[in-house]
Motif scaffolding. Structure first.
Motif, PDB file in Angstrom:
ATOM      1  N   CYS A  31       0.789  -1.122  -0.154  1.00 21.22           N
ATOM      2  CA  CYS A  31      -0.049  -0.220   0.169  1.00 21.22           C
ATOM      3  C   CYS A  31       0.742   1.367   0.098  1.00 21.22           C
ATOM      4  N   SER A  32       0.702   2.192  -1.067  1.00 19.70           N
ATOM      5  CA  SER A  32       1.578   3.304  -1.168  1.00 19.70           C
ATOM      6  C   SER A  32       0.882   4.386  -0.411  1.00 19.70           C
ATOM      7  N   ALA A  35       0.697   2.644   4.527  1.00 20.78           N
ATOM      8  CA  ALA A  35       1.758   1.683   5.153  1.00 20.78           C
ATOM      9  C   ALA A  35       3.144   2.380   4.551  1.00 20.78           C
ATOM     10  N   SER A  36       3.225   3.294   3.583  1.00 17.66           N
ATOM     11  CA  SER A  36       4.288   3.989   3.083  1.00 17.66           C
ATOM     12  C   SER A  36       4.721   4.940   3.804  1.00 17.66           C
ATOM     13  N   LEU A  37       3.683   5.786   4.407  1.00 18.36           N
ATOM     14  CA  LEU A  37       3.767   6.884   5.342  1.00 18.36           C
ATOM     15  C   LEU A  37       4.371   6.340   6.710  1.00 18.36           C
ATOM     16  N   CYS A  38       3.885   5.086   7.096  1.00 17.74           N
ATOM     17  CA  CYS A  38       4.471   4.617   8.556  1.00 17.74           C
ATOM     18  C   CYS A  38       5.442   4.295   8.348  1.00 17.74           C
ATOM     19  N   LYS A  44       7.284   1.776  -1.955  1.00 21.72           N
ATOM     20  CA  LYS A  44       8.196   1.123  -3.104  1.00 21.72           C
ATOM     21  C   LYS A  44       9.413   0.840  -2.816  1.00 21.72           C
ATOM     22  N   ALA A  45      10.346   1.899  -2.251  1.00 16.77           N
ATOM     23  CA  ALA A  45      11.691   1.456  -1.858  1.00 16.77           C
ATOM     24  C   ALA A  45      11.956   0.255  -0.942  1.00 16.77           C
ATOM     25  N   SER A  46      11.017   0.020   0.186  1.00 16.32           N
ATOM     26  CA  SER A  46      11.160  -0.930   1.044  1.00 16.32           C
ATOM     27  C   SER A  46      10.729  -2.234   0.431  1.00 16.32           C
ATOM     28  N   ILE A  65       3.636  -5.109  -6.661  1.00 16.04           N
ATOM     29  CA  ILE A  65       2.411  -4.395  -6.939  1.00 16.04           C
ATOM     30  C   ILE A  65       2.348  -3.368  -5.857  1.00 16.04           C
ATOM     31  N   MET A  66       1.989  -1.979  -6.530  1.00 16.11           N
ATOM     32  CA  MET A  66       1.787  -1.021  -5.291  1.00 16.11           C
ATOM     33  C   MET A  66       0.567  -0.584  -5.767  1.00 16.11           C
ATOM     34  N   THR A  67      -0.204  -0.481  -4.521  1.00 14.93           N
ATOM     35  CA  THR A  67      -1.766   0.086  -4.682  1.00 14.93           C
ATOM     36  C   THR A  67      -1.913   1.109  -3.738  1.00 14.93           C
ATOM     37  N   GLY A  68      -2.464   2.303  -4.276  1.00 22.14           N
ATOM     38  CA  GLY A  68      -2.736   3.595  -3.423  1.00 22.14           C
ATOM     39  C   GLY A  68      -4.044   3.239  -2.406  1.00 22.14           C
TER      40      GLY A  68
END
Length: 144
Positions: A31-32, A35-38, A44-46, A65-68
């Motif tokens: 999840c971009s 999960a990305s902000l946490c 994507k990098a992780s 796969i990245m999903t917003g």
């Protein structure tokens, strides 16, 4: 200004995750948003770093796969036609519990979520995810 979001942490360390994936082909789905902000736990990098690490340890990673906002079913559906899904035994979800549930519902695949959802919180002006009382998350909120 602060932003409301779901807060999450890893529920296992890398060696435990690696062992649970041995002998399986894996698709990483992240999840971009929250999960990305946490602390980048689902960025994507992780996801790419985790993919590289798993691959070097002998895991067959079919893709990323990245999903917003994986918590929104239509977002998951819109990215569910990826060819890596059919070729994978398990989907590794780097998302909140709801995102992992949505991924499972849409794909019909076995979904492993090594992330535990703590609950809601906010991203403070300093870029640090905080619980409603202002405290920060544990060290398990870092990426694998």
């Amino acid at each position: 200004m602060s932003y409301s979001m779901m807060l999450m942490e890893r529920c296992c360390d890398y060696p435990e995750l690696l062992e649970s994936l041995r002998g399986r082909s894996v698709l990483i789905w992240s999840c971009s948003i929250c999960a990305s902000l946490c602390n980048g736990i689902g960025s994507k990098a992780s996801a790419e770093s985790l993919s590289d690490r798993l691959t070097s340890d002998g895991i067959d990673v079919k893709g990323i796969i990245m999903t917003g906002a994986a918590c929104i079913m239509s977002k998951v559906r819109s990215t569910s036609d990826d060819s890596g899904i059919d070729g994978s035994d398990v989907i590794l979800a780097l998302s909140c519990n709801m995102g992992a549930d949505n991924i499972s519902r849409v794909t019909g695949k076995d979904v492993m979520n090594p992330i535990i959802t703590i609950g809601y919180g906010y991203l403070d002006d300093d870029g640090i995810p905080r619980l409603p009382d202002g405290s920060t998350l544990s060290s398990k909120s870092s990426p694998f």
